[in-house]
Enzyme design. Structure first.
Site, mmCIF file in Angstrom:
data_model
loop_
_atom_site.group_PDB
_atom_site.id
_atom_site.type_symbol
_atom_site.label_atom_id
_atom_site.label_comp_id
_atom_site.label_asym_id
_atom_site.label_seq_id
_atom_site.Cartn_x
_atom_site.Cartn_y
_atom_site.Cartn_z
ATOM 1 N N GLY A 25 0.856 -1.290 -0.018
ATOM 2 C CA GLY A 25 -0.006 -0.054 0.044
ATOM 3 C C GLY A 25 0.720 1.307 0.139
ATOM 4 N N GLU A 82 -6.127 -0.215 2.229
ATOM 5 C CA GLU A 82 -6.543 -0.494 3.421
ATOM 6 C C GLU A 82 -5.063 -1.745 3.749
ATOM 7 O OE1 GLU A 82 -8.234 -4.481 5.042
ATOM 8 O OE2 GLU A 82 -9.813 -3.485 3.944
ATOM 9 N N CYS A 128 -8.386 -9.189 7.319
ATOM 10 C CA CYS A 128 -7.900 -8.197 7.788
ATOM 11 C C CYS A 128 -8.411 -7.420 9.515
ATOM 12 C CB CYS A 128 -8.169 -7.036 7.165
ATOM 13 S SG CYS A 128 -9.753 -6.955 6.369
#
Length: 495
Positions: free
Chosen positions: A220, A239, A276
């Site tokens: 990310g 995320e 997650c």
């Protein structure tokens, strides 16, 4: 000039393929963003119907590629189509357009007020990165794709290499819906390729205007950095990592804590811990009741067997994270489960004397850390030291109300979702859900990747001042042809 065609590329992807896909998306943008709410809603419902029609093959492919059980994948199909249909309803209602109209006040002193109208418009083509752990709901036609399409943005998906066949089947379903609804072909494209070059090429292509990503912190942040280096920086909604703290307050341990410990381990090991929202960190009171909970949790972990993880590389990373935890200062192993195979490592539970170092790092898999606390001030100090997280969970009774109230004011600054007396694994798709959180849980804490609010990530406001009535776009015109709820001179007015 003929209209560019959408692309469902093969395994080997090069720069020209990326350029062709983004050019097709840019070409489609003007026509697609101009669709009416009904046209766009019908399209989203058509995508859902195509996935439903092909779900037997999709489920078979996803089970084979992900090693996840058929029941889980079947539920994920329902979640994927449910998201698409939810956004169809959002588009039809039109609230996401946020229409505001301040009528002119020509006689206002000392200066007249002009006619000012505002609405949200689609940002432009969006790059979406498929997730490894959700081959459907967070991938090709998952939440990022659904919300971007709902906003009026064409989408170019980078499929995840862990489930290429699944991605292809879903992409074909979306492409059929594009054709059936007579939309520009570049409304949707799917690309698949090895390495990081494809992702970097997508994010740095000038025609891409926003990015949706679900994955590791390293991945990310690499995309965030690439987007920031562009001549025109763009938002990246990534995320990333989260250890999702769970707080057990003393009242929750009154009586037999065995059931609570079993529920905790069930959440910790669900899906091999590859969520997650996995509860990777638990704060437990010192004393006999906490000791009993820890013993029960250890026995529950010892009774588990590792499940096959999504990929060999994910299993390898899990083993590395477990080794780092076990050798960290102040950490002792409470229990380990059984090995299920080379790519099915054992679940584990450790106890740490405090935070810091490996204890703070996400171990993607069924690994839990327990930290003990003596009192509420000590617990608050631990929570204030945490990085941003997706979720925090509190287990409490009425006897813990004062402590819970103190926790809430800290947790709401640290996480995107606060749960009481539940478990974070499981994210309801609805209008009030927030699946986001402060950095590093996400790269931008102002949005959510789950729920109807996700659409706002891919829009921006435009104001129209003294624009002639004959020129005004439909959402802000006086006759309100789309039947939108609008705020007129500050007052909310129903159609």
């Amino acid at each position: 000039m003929s209209e560019p065609r959408s692309i469902i590329a093969g395994v080997e992807v090069d720069q020209p393929d990326v350029s062709a896909a983004t050019a097709a998306a840019a070409h489609a943008y003007a026509g697609y963003r101009g669709t009416s709410p009904e046209q766009r809603a019908v399209f989203l419902e058509a995508v859902a119907a195509e996935i439903d029609a092909g779900q037997a093959a999709i489920i078979e492919a996803a089970v084979a590629e992900s090693h996840l059980p058929q029941a889980r994948i079947t539920g994920e199909v329902g979640r994927t189509t449910g998201q698409l249909r939810m956004f169809a309803g959002v588009v039809r209602r039109g609230d996401h357009l946020g229409v505001r109209i301040d009528p002119p006040l020509p006689d206002r002193a000392p200066l007249p007020r002009p006619d000012i109208r505002q609405r949200q418009v689609a940002l432009g083509p969006v790059a979406v990165f498929g997730a490894s752990n959700f081959p459907l709901a967070f991938s090709t036609a998952g939440g990022d794709t659904a919300s971007a399409l709902a906003a009026g943005c064409p989408v170019v998906v980078k499929g995840h290499p862990a489930h290429p066949r699944t991605g292809h089947l879903v992409a074909e379903a979306v492409t059929r819906a594009v054709a059936a609804c007579d939309l520009p072909a570049g409304t949707f494209s799917f690309l698949l390729g090895p390495g990081n070059e494809l992702g970097q090429a997508l994010v740095t292509d000038s025609r891409i205007k926003a990015v949706g990503f679900t994955g590791s912190r390293g991945g990310g942040l690499a995309l965030v950095a690439a987007a920031a280096r562009r001549p025109e920086p763009i938002p990246v909604y990534a995320e990333m990592s989260s250890i999702n703290p769970v707080v057990v307050l003393p009242g929750a341990l009154d009586g037999d804590a065995t059931d609570l410990a079993a529920a905790y381990v069930g959440s910790l090991t669900l899906g091999a811990g590859q969520f997650c929202t996995n509860p990777g960190l638990l704060f437990l009171p010192s004393g006999g009741a906490g000791d009993a909970f820890l013993v029960a949790a250890g026995e529950a972990v010892a009774g588990t067997t590792g499940a096959t993880m999504l990929t060999g590389s994910i299993a390898k990373a899990y083993r590395s994270g477990v080794a780092a935890l076990q050798t960290a200062d102040g950490v002792r192993v409470v229990a380990q489960g059984g090995e299920g195979g080379d790519d099915a490592p054992a679940p584990q539970l450790v106890e740490a004397t405090g935070l810091g170092g490996a204890v703070d790092d996400e171990v993607f898999g069924a690994s839990g850390v327990v930290v003990r606390y003596d009192d509420t001030p000590g617990l608050l100090a631990h929570l204030e030291a945490l990085e941003g997280q997706l979720t925090a969970t509190v287990h409490a009774t009425d006897a813990d109300t004062e402590a819970a109230r103190a926790l809430l004011s800290v947790l709401e600054l640290k996480v995107g979702r606060i749960l009481f007396n539940g478990w974070p694994t499981g994210v309801e798709v609805g209008h009030a859900m927030v699946h986001g959180g402060p950095f590093p849980a996400t790269s931008d804490s102002r949005g959510t990747s789950v729920g109807s609010l996700a659409i706002e990530r891919f829009q921006r406001p435009v104001a129209y001042q003294d624009v002639p009535a004959a020129v005004l776009p439909e959402p802000v015109s006086d006759d309100n042809p789309w039947g939108l709820t609008r705020r007129i001179d500050g007052e909310l007015q129903l159609p």
